[in-house]
Design a protein around this motif. Sequence first.
Motif, PDB file in Angstrom:
ATOM      1  N   LYS A  75       0.842  -1.211   0.000  1.00 54.32           N
ATOM      2  CA  LYS A  75       0.000   0.000   0.000  1.00 54.32           C
ATOM      3  C   LYS A  75       0.864   1.243   0.000  1.00 54.32           C
ATOM      4  O   LYS A  75       0.595   2.207  -0.704  1.00 54.32           O
ATOM      5  CB  LYS A  75      -0.920  -0.018   1.232  1.00 54.32           C
ATOM      6  N   PHE A  76       1.926   1.225   0.795  1.00 56.15           N
ATOM      7  CA  PHE A  76       2.850   2.350   0.846  1.00 56.15           C
ATOM      8  C   PHE A  76       3.481   2.591  -0.526  1.00 56.15           C
ATOM      9  O   PHE A  76       3.515   3.714  -1.014  1.00 56.15           O
ATOM     10  CB  PHE A  76       3.934   2.078   1.891  1.00 56.15           C
ATOM     11  N   ASN A  77       3.964   1.515  -1.157  1.00 52.29           N
ATOM     12  CA  ASN A  77       4.599   1.648  -2.468  1.00 52.29           C
ATOM     13  C   ASN A  77       3.629   2.166  -3.516  1.00 52.29           C
ATOM     14  O   ASN A  77       4.003   2.969  -4.376  1.00 52.29           O
ATOM     15  CB  ASN A  77       5.192   0.315  -2.910  1.00 52.29           C
ATOM     16  N   ALA A  78       2.373   1.736  -3.462  1.00 51.13           N
ATOM     17  CA  ALA A  78       1.369   2.215  -4.419  1.00 51.13           C
ATOM     18  C   ALA A  78       1.130   3.712  -4.239  1.00 51.13           C
ATOM     19  O   ALA A  78       1.054   4.464  -5.232  1.00 51.13           O
ATOM     20  CB  ALA A  78       0.065   1.440  -4.249  1.00 51.13           C
ATOM     21  N   ASP A  79       1.022   4.169  -2.997  1.00 51.33           N
ATOM     22  CA  ASP A  79       0.809   5.599  -2.743  1.00 51.33           C
ATOM     23  C   ASP A  79       2.025   6.428  -3.149  1.00 51.33           C
ATOM     24  O   ASP A  79       1.886   7.519  -3.704  1.00 51.33           O
ATOM     25  CB  ASP A  79       0.485   5.830  -1.270  1.00 51.33           C
ATOM     26  N   ILE A  80       3.205   5.914  -2.886  1.00 47.30           N
ATOM     27  CA  ILE A  80       4.429   6.637  -3.248  1.00 47.30           C
ATOM     28  C   ILE A  80       4.605   6.660  -4.767  1.00 47.30           C
ATOM     29  O   ILE A  80       5.052   7.658  -5.333  1.00 47.30           O
ATOM     30  CB  ILE A  80       5.654   6.009  -2.551  1.00 47.30           C
ATOM     31  N   GLU A  81       4.227   5.591  -5.444  1.00 52.12           N
ATOM     32  CA  GLU A  81       4.309   5.542  -6.907  1.00 52.12           C
ATOM     33  C   GLU A  81       3.451   6.652  -7.522  1.00 52.12           C
ATOM     34  O   GLU A  81       3.875   7.343  -8.453  1.00 52.12           O
ATOM     35  CB  GLU A  81       3.858   4.180  -7.421  1.00 52.12           C
ATOM     36  N   VAL A  82       2.254   6.849  -6.989  1.00 51.36           N
ATOM     37  CA  VAL A  82       1.367   7.917  -7.479  1.00 51.36           C
ATOM     38  C   VAL A  82       2.008   9.285  -7.243  1.00 51.36           C
ATOM     39  O   VAL A  82       1.999  10.156  -8.126  1.00 51.36           O
ATOM     40  CB  VAL A  82      -0.013   7.826  -6.789  1.00 51.36           C
ATOM     41  N   ALA A  83       2.595   9.490  -6.067  1.00 47.88           N
ATOM     42  CA  ALA A  83       3.231  10.773  -5.759  1.00 47.88           C
ATOM     43  C   ALA A  83       4.424  11.033  -6.674  1.00 47.88           C
ATOM     44  O   ALA A  83       4.611  12.156  -7.167  1.00 47.88           O
ATOM     45  CB  ALA A  83       3.675  10.795  -4.299  1.00 47.88           C
ATOM     46  N   ILE A  84       5.219  10.012  -6.933  1.00 46.01           N
ATOM     47  CA  ILE A  84       6.393  10.194  -7.791  1.00 46.01           C
ATOM     48  C   ILE A  84       5.974  10.432  -9.239  1.00 46.01           C
ATOM     49  O   ILE A  84       6.572  11.250  -9.944  1.00 46.01           O
ATOM     50  CB  ILE A  84       7.362   9.008  -7.647  1.00 46.01           C
ATOM     51  N   MET A  85       4.947   9.749  -9.692  1.00 45.63           N
ATOM     52  CA  MET A  85       4.453   9.994 -11.056  1.00 45.63           C
ATOM     53  C   MET A  85       3.958  11.433 -11.207  1.00 45.63           C
ATOM     54  O   MET A  85       4.206  12.073 -12.225  1.00 45.63           O
ATOM     55  CB  MET A  85       3.339   9.010 -11.406  1.00 45.63           C
ATOM     56  N   SER A  86       3.270  11.955 -10.207  1.00 46.01           N
ATOM     57  CA  SER A  86       2.810  13.346 -10.289  1.00 46.01           C
ATOM     58  C   SER A  86       3.986  14.318 -10.207  1.00 46.01           C
ATOM     59  O   SER A  86       3.955  15.384 -10.803  1.00 46.01           O
ATOM     60  CB  SER A  86       1.781  13.648  -9.209  1.00 46.01           C
ATOM     61  N   LEU A  87       5.046  13.937  -9.517  1.00 48.33           N
ATOM     62  CA  LEU A  87       6.235  14.773  -9.445  1.00 48.33           C
ATOM     63  C   LEU A  87       6.970  14.807 -10.778  1.00 48.33           C
ATOM     64  O   LEU A  87       7.449  15.854 -11.217  1.00 48.33           O
ATOM     65  CB  LEU A  87       7.184  14.256  -8.351  1.00 48.33           C
ATOM     66  N   LEU A  88       7.039  13.665 -11.436  1.00 51.76           N
ATOM     67  CA  LEU A  88       7.827  13.560 -12.670  1.00 51.76           C
ATOM     68  C   LEU A  88       7.041  13.898 -13.941  1.00 51.76           C
ATOM     69  O   LEU A  88       7.636  13.885 -15.019  1.00 51.76           O
ATOM     70  CB  LEU A  88       8.416  12.149 -12.791  1.00 51.76           C
ATOM     71  N   CYS A  89       5.753  14.178 -13.814  1.00 50.01           N
ATOM     72  CA  CYS A  89       5.009  14.504 -15.034  1.00 50.01           C
ATOM     73  C   CYS A  89       5.532  15.824 -15.595  1.00 50.01           C
ATOM     74  O   CYS A  89       5.823  16.756 -14.860  1.00 50.01           O
ATOM     75  CB  CYS A  89       3.512  14.539 -14.789  1.00 50.01           C
TER      76      CYS A  89
END
Length: 190
Positions: free
Chosen positions: A172-186
Motif C-alpha cells: 500500500k505504501f509503495n502504491a501511494d508513493i508511486e502515485v506521488a512520484i508519477m505526479s512529481l515527474l510529469c
Amino acid sequence: MVEPMATESKVTANTSSTSELRAACDTGLREFLKGRGYEEMHTHTDVKLVLGYLGVLFCAIDFAYSWKYPFSQTKWFSYISVSVYAVTSALALAYSYAVQRNTFFVGYNKAKGHIISAGSHAKQNDPTYRLTLTTRPIRGRQDPPVFNSKPVEVKQPFAEWFYSDGEFDGAKFNADIEVAIMSLLCKKSD
C-alpha cells in the motif's frame, strides 16, 4: 525441497511512537527508490563528516603538540584548536538545520536524468506522515528533462500503512508513493 527465503522481511514499528513509524516509512521510501534505479547521494553526510574530521584533526594535532611540549608553550595552539573544533561543530549544526533540514534521501537516476530529494516530518502527537518530494535535472546533462518544479507533498495517517499490530504494509505504501512520484515527474504542459 527447501523453499527460497522471502525477499521482503516484515517491518514492524511501535504504533504509539511517531518517530518509529516515521523511520519505518523513511526506510520504505528509501528501498522503494533504490528499487526503481535511484542511487543514493551522500553529499549531506559527506559535508558533515568533513567538518567533523577537520575539528578532530586540529584537536589531535594539539594533543600531539601538547604531549611533546609543556602547556605554557602550547596553550595558544590549544585555544586555536578548541576554537576550530567549536566552529566546525557549529557549522555542521547550521548545515543540518539550514541546508539538509528534514531531507533523508537524495538520489539520482542517470537514465531518467534527474535527482529526487525526499524529506519527511511527523509531529509529536499527530499520527500523520508528511513527505515532501522534489526533483531537479542532473547538472551538465545535454538534454535535461523539464519536470514540474513544485514539490509534491504527501500527507497520510500512519494507520493507512500500518496494521494495528505495527506491521508495515509495504504494498500500500509503495502504491501511494508511486502515485506521488508519477505526479512529481510529469512534464510541464506549458
